[in-house]
Design a protein around this motif. Structure first.
Motif, PDB file in Angstrom:
ATOM      1  N   MET A 238      14.942 -34.920  32.117  1.00 44.40           N
ATOM      2  CA  MET A 238      16.437 -34.783  31.993  1.00 44.40           C
ATOM      3  C   MET A 238      17.031 -33.866  31.074  1.00 44.40           C
ATOM      4  SD  MET A 238      18.519 -38.066  31.272  1.00 44.40           S
ATOM      5  CE  MET A 238      20.676 -37.934  30.607  1.00 44.40           C
ATOM      6  N   ARG A 239      18.045 -33.179  31.494  1.00 42.14           N
ATOM      7  CA  ARG A 239      18.906 -31.996  30.699  1.00 42.14           C
ATOM      8  C   ARG A 239      20.263 -32.923  30.229  1.00 42.14           C
ATOM      9  NH1 ARG A 239      18.267 -26.979  30.496  1.00 42.14           N
ATOM     10  NH2 ARG A 239      19.413 -27.369  28.712  1.00 42.14           N
ATOM     11  N   ILE A 278       9.663 -41.026  20.251  1.00 44.80           N
ATOM     12  CA  ILE A 278      10.491 -40.157  19.238  1.00 44.80           C
ATOM     13  C   ILE A 278       9.537 -39.508  18.240  1.00 44.80           C
ATOM     14  CG2 ILE A 278      12.491 -41.995  18.897  1.00 44.80           C
ATOM     15  CD1 ILE A 278      10.959 -43.175  16.519  1.00 44.80           C
ATOM     16  N   ARG A 279       9.940 -38.426  17.621  1.00 45.13           N
ATOM     17  CA  ARG A 279       9.400 -37.712  16.801  1.00 45.13           C
ATOM     18  C   ARG A 279       9.828 -37.300  15.564  1.00 45.13           C
ATOM     19  NH1 ARG A 279       8.858 -31.858  19.970  1.00 45.13           N
ATOM     20  NH2 ARG A 279      10.831 -31.391  19.459  1.00 45.13           N
ATOM     21  N   PRO A 280       9.225 -37.031  14.365  1.00 42.46           N
ATOM     22  CA  PRO A 280       9.980 -36.450  13.363  1.00 42.46           C
ATOM     23  C   PRO A 280      10.594 -35.068  13.844  1.00 42.46           C
ATOM     24  CG  PRO A 280       7.858 -37.570  12.757  1.00 42.46           C
ATOM     25  CD  PRO A 280       7.826 -37.302  14.296  1.00 42.46           C
ATOM     26  N   ALA A 281      11.693 -34.857  13.305  1.00 47.18           N
ATOM     27  CA  ALA A 281      12.261 -33.595  13.468  1.00 47.18           C
ATOM     28  C   ALA A 281      11.629 -32.366  12.458  1.00 47.18           C
ATOM     29  CB  ALA A 281      13.757 -33.767  13.189  1.00 47.18           C
ATOM     30  N   GLU A 351      11.349 -38.235  30.445  1.00 48.39           N
ATOM     31  CA  GLU A 351      11.112 -37.275  29.416  1.00 48.39           C
ATOM     32  C   GLU A 351      12.384 -36.424  29.425  1.00 48.39           C
ATOM     33  OE1 GLU A 351       6.772 -35.928  28.773  1.00 48.39           O
ATOM     34  OE2 GLU A 351       7.499 -35.335  31.071  1.00 48.39           O
ATOM     35  N   LEU A 352      12.673 -36.143  28.161  1.00 49.58           N
ATOM     36  CA  LEU A 352      14.016 -35.046  27.701  1.00 49.58           C
ATOM     37  C   LEU A 352      13.655 -33.833  27.597  1.00 49.58           C
ATOM     38  CD1 LEU A 352      17.102 -35.255  27.105  1.00 49.58           C
ATOM     39  CD2 LEU A 352      16.267 -35.655  24.809  1.00 49.58           C
ATOM     40  N   ALA A 353      14.332 -32.724  27.968  1.00 51.43           N
ATOM     41  CA  ALA A 353      14.037 -31.370  28.246  1.00 51.43           C
ATOM     42  C   ALA A 353      13.793 -31.102  26.628  1.00 51.43           C
ATOM     43  CB  ALA A 353      15.065 -30.679  28.716  1.00 51.43           C
ATOM     44  N   GLU A 354      12.816 -30.422  26.284  1.00 52.74           N
ATOM     45  CA  GLU A 354      12.382 -29.862  25.004  1.00 52.74           C
ATOM     46  C   GLU A 354      13.663 -29.342  24.358  1.00 52.74           C
ATOM     47  OE1 GLU A 354      10.310 -29.074  21.543  1.00 52.74           O
ATOM     48  OE2 GLU A 354       9.722 -30.228  23.301  1.00 52.74           O
ATOM     49  N   GLU A 355      14.462 -28.598  25.200  1.00 48.28           N
ATOM     50  CA  GLU A 355      15.579 -27.686  24.361  1.00 48.28           C
ATOM     51  C   GLU A 355      16.890 -28.764  23.890  1.00 48.28           C
ATOM     52  OE1 GLU A 355      15.423 -26.660  28.750  1.00 48.28           O
ATOM     53  OE2 GLU A 355      14.097 -27.050  27.155  1.00 48.28           O
ATOM     54  N   ASP A 356      16.843 -30.011  24.530  1.00 45.92           N
ATOM     55  CA  ASP A 356      17.855 -30.679  24.130  1.00 45.92           C
ATOM     56  C   ASP A 356      17.451 -32.139  23.171  1.00 45.92           C
ATOM     57  OD1 ASP A 356      19.584 -29.784  26.036  1.00 45.92           O
ATOM     58  OD2 ASP A 356      18.865 -30.907  27.674  1.00 45.92           O
ATOM     59  N   CYS A 372      12.130 -37.728  22.256  1.00 45.13           N
ATOM     60  CA  CYS A 372      11.576 -36.801  23.055  1.00 45.13           C
ATOM     61  C   CYS A 372      11.693 -37.432  24.627  1.00 45.13           C
ATOM     62  CB  CYS A 372       9.839 -37.152  22.864  1.00 45.13           C
ATOM     63  SG  CYS A 372       9.289 -36.611  21.198  1.00 45.13           S
ATOM     64  N   CYS A 373      12.085 -38.699  24.455  1.00 48.04           N
ATOM     65  CA  CYS A 373      12.508 -39.487  25.813  1.00 48.04           C
ATOM     66  C   CYS A 373      13.973 -39.797  25.968  1.00 48.04           C
ATOM     67  CB  CYS A 373      11.701 -40.701  26.105  1.00 48.04           C
ATOM     68  SG  CYS A 373      10.146 -40.514  26.288  1.00 48.04           S
TER      69      CYS A 373
END
Length: 421
Positions: A238-239, A278-281, A351-356, A372-373
């Motif tokens: 998703m964007r 989620i992930r650490p920024a 999933e969420l687009a990497e650039e977002d 991440c999602c």
């Protein structure tokens, strides 16, 4: 004098060519000698365990693994039972009227020339309508592919470098459809090809246990997520579409956490990281950062994020989702059997687009975190999830869906069990 010089130059060129040929023969002999000194199993092991080294370019890695592959004989033993050789030698040709092989393939397939019948008195042309070399002969054979087999007349021609399988034999071995080249007008998509035989089951508990056992890869509970990852919905990520001129929003201080909930919050954050939600920024600064919001539950705590400012700055896509009232009224009054399914962490399966990722950054007492999602609190999440769910269930009869809740219904039990299966 000039003629003598030209003859001398020609003689020198011939001598150089002969020297090069002799050198190549010597190198080939040495290569065969050194190859014979090493065990074939060792060479295979080196090839299969060959990995790209740290700092090694792909070009160098490709050249290295290609050299190893050239040294390994991947097809030893009986050539007629070697799958690798058969796949390399045979090409389905739906434009061919006959199945043909070359004389060079006879030894590899252990086919003696004594099996040949006299060649037919018919002309054979190639795809460009040029005449084919006359057939040496033909023989009868049995072709097998998986659980399919057929009898075939195989023609042998000089100069054929690749085995060509005719159109009729492609049909017989199910390489193409039986109606080829007619277009396929209808495709029925199913996830499982096995036939369901459970007409003797009438107990709801027994039926539930059966499906939970046979479809354990998709029918899971929250407890199962302790030992396996959360599967993602198939399709593009998703964007998030920011409106033109949208200004970033940032907070630099996390909201305080009640002392009694700190351990639970840390445990829940670690669990979401393990699931890949989620992930650490990274260390790179983000122009967006939102506050974390806690929602206490009977057992534990729910982690949410206040995306109010992000929601007001994005263009939200629209997709219709039926209300519960409308969904219920779409169910036929004659049905008697029902099955319900609820997607586990449905939104987080997208999933969420990497650039977002950086747009969803939020701050906690334990660090900066990104999604991440797709976050549940994002305004476009519901529309995107409903669209993905409707596409996945498109064509399933007697099925209604409201967000991540699914209901299947039928008039009789056998049909319903097959339907659910």
């Amino acid at each position: 004098m000039a003629q003598q010089e030209e003859q001398l130059i020609d003689l020198m060129d011939q001598t150089e060519d002969q020297a090069e040929d002799q050198m190549e023969e010597v190198l080939d002999t040495l290569q065969k000698h050194f190859r014979s000194l090493r065990n074939e199993a060792v060479r295979r092991r080196e090839l299969l365990s060959c990995n790209q080294a740290v700092g090694e370019s792909f070009t160098d890695y490709y050249a290295r693994i290609k050299d190893l592959a050239d040294e390994v004989d991947l097809c030893t033993g009986n050539p007629t039972s070697c799958t690798e050789r058969q796949l390399q030698m045979l090409i389905p040709d739906t434009g061919a009227d006959i199945t043909v092989i070359g004389t060079i393939h006879l030894d590899a397939l252990c086919i003696p020339r004594t099996r040949f019948e006299p060649p037919p008195m018919t002309d054979v042309v190639t795809a460009d309508v040029s005449p084919q070399t006359p057939a040496v002969g033909y023989f009868e054979a049995k072709l097998h592919l998986g659980n399919k087999s057929c009898s075939a007349t195989v023609y042998v021609h000089e100069g054929i470098q690749t085995l060509l399988l005719s159109r009729e034999h492609c049909r017989a071995l199910a390489i193409v459809s039986s109606d080829f080249p007619e277009p396929i007008l209808k495709v029925t998509h199913v996830n499982r090809c096995t036939q369901f035989h459970a007409t003797t089951m009438t107990s709801p508990a027994a039926i539930k246990d059966y499906f939970l056992q046979h479809f354990s890869d998709v029918l899971i509970s929250k407890k199962d997520l302790q030992t396996q990852p959360l599967k993602k919905i198939a399709g593009p990520p998703m964007r998030i579409h920011l409106k033109p001129g949208a200004t970033p929003f940032t907070v630099h201080t996390p909201r305080p956490i009640p002392f009694a909930l700190r351990d639970q919050v840390k445990e829940e954050l670690d669990s979401l990281v393990q699931l890949g939600i989620i992930r650490p920024a990274s260390d790179n600064p983000s122009e967006w950062c939102h506050p974390m919001v806690l929602v206490p539950k009977d057992k534990g705590v729910r982690i949410t994020v206040d995306h109010t400012h992000l929601n007001s700055r994005v263009a939200r896509p629209t997709h219709p989702s039926p209300a519960s009232y409308d969904a219920v009224h779409n169910i036929s009054p004659t049905v008697k059997y029902f099955t319900t399914a609820d997607a586990l962490h449905g939104n987080w399966q997208m999933e969420l687009a990497e650039e977002d990722h950086q747009l969803t950054t939020f701050i906690t007492p334990y660090g900066i975190i990104q999604h991440c999602c797709v976050p549940m609190e994002f305004s476009a999440t519901g529309n995107a999830y409903c669209l993905s769910g409707d596409m996945a269930l498109q064509g399933v009869p007697n099925c209604v869906k409201v967000l991540d809740d699914i209901l299947l219904s039928d008039e009789d039990l056998p049909s319903h069990l097959q339907h659910v299966h």
